[in-house]
Write an enzyme that holds these catalytic residues in place. Structure first.
Site, short mmCIF file in Angstrom:
data_model
loop_
_atom_site.label_atom_id
_atom_site.label_comp_id
_atom_site.label_asym_id
_atom_site.label_seq_id
_atom_site.Cartn_x
_atom_site.Cartn_y
_atom_site.Cartn_z
CE1 TYR A 62 -3.59 -2.39 0.05
CE2 TYR A 62 -4.34 -1.40 2.13
CZ TYR A 62 -4.37 -2.41 0.95
OH TYR A 62 -5.59 -3.26 0.92
N1 LIG Z 1 -8.29 -6.79 0.17
C1 LIG Z 1 -8.24 -5.92 -0.70
O1 LIG Z 1 -8.02 -6.12 -1.94
C2 LIG Z 1 -8.67 -4.43 -0.60
C3 LIG Z 1 -9.06 -3.62 -1.72
C4 LIG Z 1 -9.38 -2.36 -1.52
C5 LIG Z 1 -9.38 -1.72 -0.20
N2 LIG Z 1 -8.90 -2.50 0.82
C6 LIG Z 1 -9.02 -2.05 2.36
O2 LIG Z 1 -10.29 -1.45 2.61
C7 LIG Z 1 -9.99 -0.06 2.63
C8 LIG Z 1 -11.31 0.86 2.45
O3 LIG Z 1 -11.54 0.48 1.00
P1 LIG Z 1 -11.95 2.13 0.23
O4 LIG Z 1 -10.95 3.04 0.23
O5 LIG Z 1 -12.16 1.28 -1.06
O6 LIG Z 1 -13.30 2.21 0.80
P2 LIG Z 1 -14.62 3.05 0.53
O7 LIG Z 1 -15.10 3.44 1.76
O8 LIG Z 1 -15.50 2.57 -0.55
O9 LIG Z 1 -13.87 4.23 -0.13
C9 LIG Z 1 -13.12 5.23 0.59
C10 LIG Z 1 -13.15 6.68 -0.09
O10 LIG Z 1 -14.46 7.16 -0.12
C11 LIG Z 1 -14.36 8.59 0.17
N3 LIG Z 1 -15.10 8.86 1.28
C12 LIG Z 1 -14.84 8.08 2.39
N4 LIG Z 1 -15.82 8.34 3.43
C13 LIG Z 1 -16.36 9.57 2.97
C14 LIG Z 1 -17.20 10.36 3.49
N5 LIG Z 1 -17.75 10.19 4.44
N6 LIG Z 1 -18.01 11.41 2.52
C15 LIG Z 1 -17.51 11.59 1.34
N7 LIG Z 1 -16.50 10.70 0.69
C16 LIG Z 1 -15.84 9.78 1.64
C17 LIG Z 1 -12.54 8.92 0.09
O11 LIG Z 1 -12.39 9.12 -1.23
P3 LIG Z 1 -12.35 10.69 -1.49
O12 LIG Z 1 -12.41 11.64 -0.65
O13 LIG Z 1 -11.02 10.69 -2.33
O14 LIG Z 1 -13.62 10.93 -2.63
C18 LIG Z 1 -12.24 7.48 0.41
O15 LIG Z 1 -10.91 7.35 0.10
C19 LIG Z 1 -8.50 0.34 2.30
O16 LIG Z 1 -8.16 1.36 3.12
C20 LIG Z 1 -7.96 -0.79 2.45
O17 LIG Z 1 -7.38 -1.04 3.68
C21 LIG Z 1 -8.55 -4.03 0.73
#
Ligand SMILES: NC(=O)c1ccc[n+]([C@@H]2O[C@H](COP(=O)([O-])OP(=O)(O)OC[C@H]3O[C@@H](n4cnc5c(N)ncnc54)[C@H](OP(=O)(O)O)[C@@H]3O)[C@@H](O)[C@H]2O)c1
Length: 356
Positions: A62
């Site tokens: 990451y």
């Molecule tokens: N195992 C795997 O293959 C895998 C894959 C993906 C992720 N993960 C893990 O899962 C975690 C979360 O994944 P994800 O980042 O895809 O999660 P997500 O919650 O679907 O998306 C997070 C993104 O949404 C926006 N956001 C978050 N909260 C918000 C709010 N309250 N209001 C407005 N926008 C908001 C932000 O982006 P912006 O502000 O840039 O719009 C943030 O980076 C990662 O950090 C990682 O640890 C694992």
């Protein structure tokens, strides 16, 4: 019922206690173009732990290692209270065929790198990150078990793998007395429900806690996306939100279907006086089999917003509307098995309860 970060849950068939929302740290570091600088990441860590949060998600690759380095630095003073989950198997050096993959050589090199980057003697939970379709399952399982015996990781788990392979692995681990897989990290949200076909039922049956990632569909479920973002390059919205919008568009998450789901989430949120992010997260948090969705916050305001999901109670009618707008076909054989015809030939007129 309102939850708190210190209402801990057991992770799968283990005694490990984790917060009901994990903190994702793919936003720790800006190397991928859309994360948080060090100071902001520190604030995310501090706020989450201040409220009793103990479950962190990272991976050796990451933000090119920054995620683990920052997490290790922040966790240092209270290391033993933290549950640090990391992952191996994604390519660390192009040109070296063994630097990625699920085999032993990649596993050991990645774990050693994680221990250095996290600046710790042990990992709490080590995931296989991505299935490579090449390594024999016994090699993976025995390699993971050796790491547990060496004290380099306490528990092992898996992410992004076919359900039938995980099920087979768990059976082999049980029969051989090797460390069982205690968690399944999988994409699961209102826009990604195909996990309900086999992965989640498998996890429940085989004793793996479900740890959903991308519960907001990368931000699409927060209601801030529109049709314009289907192709954000050069758009104003694309510029203000960094590369995350481009990534979400490239992943195919900004579709008409997903925008319609986000619209339904917005309606429910306004009925409850909550934000769409809270409603979308609450749906995943309360879905059957789920232990702890992973929050992906970039700012403290987003973190605070997302933690509000712990207090959201969706009514049966709201759940039914969200279920309807996000429904998927379960596909074969599940659709056939759910049919009236099959029900009649397997149980006739009798009332027989389903297991689990
Ligand atoms: N195992 C795997 O293959 C895998 C894959 C993906 C992720 N993960 C893990 O899962 C975690 C979360 O994944 P994800 O980042 O895809 O999660 P997500 O919650 O679907 O998306 C997070 C993104 O949404 C926006 N956001 C978050 N909260 C918000 C709010 N309250 N209001 C407005 N926008 C908001 C932000 O982006 P912006 O502000 O840039 O719009 C943030 O980076 C990662 O950090 C990682 O640890 C694992």
């Amino acid at each position: 019922m309102a939850l708190t970060l210190d209402t801990y849950r057991l992770l799968g068939r283990s005694g490990l206690r984790v917060s009901p929302l994990a903190l994702g740290t793919a936003t720790f570091g800006t190397e991928w173009g859309w994360g948080a600088e060090r100071d902001q990441a520190r604030k995310l860590f501090d706020r989450y732990t201040e409220l009793g949060g103990n479950f962190f998600d990272t991976a050796s690759t990451y933000t090119n290692g920054s995620s683990e380095r920052l997490l290790g630095e922040f966790a240092r003073t209270d290391r033993d209270k933290m549950v640090l989950a990391t992952k191996y198997s994604t390519l660390r050096q192009s040109g070296d065929p063994n630097s990625g993959g699920t085999h032993r050589k990649s596993m050991l090199a990645s774990v050693e790198a994680s221990l250095r980057q996290l600046n710790t003697d042990y990992i709490d939970l080590l995931y296989v990150n991505v299935w490579d379709f090449r390594t024999p399952v016994e090699e993976i399982l025995r390699g993971l078990d050796d790491l547990v015996r060496q004290g380099k990781t306490l528990y092992v788990a898996i992410s992004n793998a076919p359900a039938w392979q995980v099920s087979r692995m768990q059976a082999i681990a049980d029969l051989r007395g090797w460390s069982p897989l205690v968690a399944l990290e999988t994409e699961y949200s209102l826009i990604q429900r195909t996990t309900e076909r086999d992965l989640i039922p498998m996890a429940r049956e085989m004793g793996l806690g479900v740890v959903p990632y991308s519960p907001l569909g990368g931000g699409v479920l927060t209601g801030k996306y529109s049709r314009q973002d289907q192709n954000p390059v050069g758009s104003v919205a694309g510029e203000t939100a960094g590369n995350r919008k481009s990534l979400n568009a490239a992943l195919g998450w900004v579709t008409d279907r997903n925008l319609a789901i986000a619209e339904a989430v917005k309606e429910v949120a306004s009925e409850l006086g909550r934000t769409p992010a809270q409603v979308a997260l609450a749906w995943t948090l309360n879905a059957p089999g789920v232990t702890a969705p992973i929050i992906g916050a970039r700012t403290v305001a987003q973190l605070e917003d997302n933690l509000g999901a712990l207090q959201v109670d969706l009514t049966p009618s709201q759940l039914a509307r969200l279920d309807e707008v996000s429904a998927i076909s379960l596909g074969n054989p599940h659709d056939v098995l759910a049919s009236e015809h099959i029900r009649t030939i397997t149980t006739g007129d009798m009332k027989v309860e389903t297991l689990g």
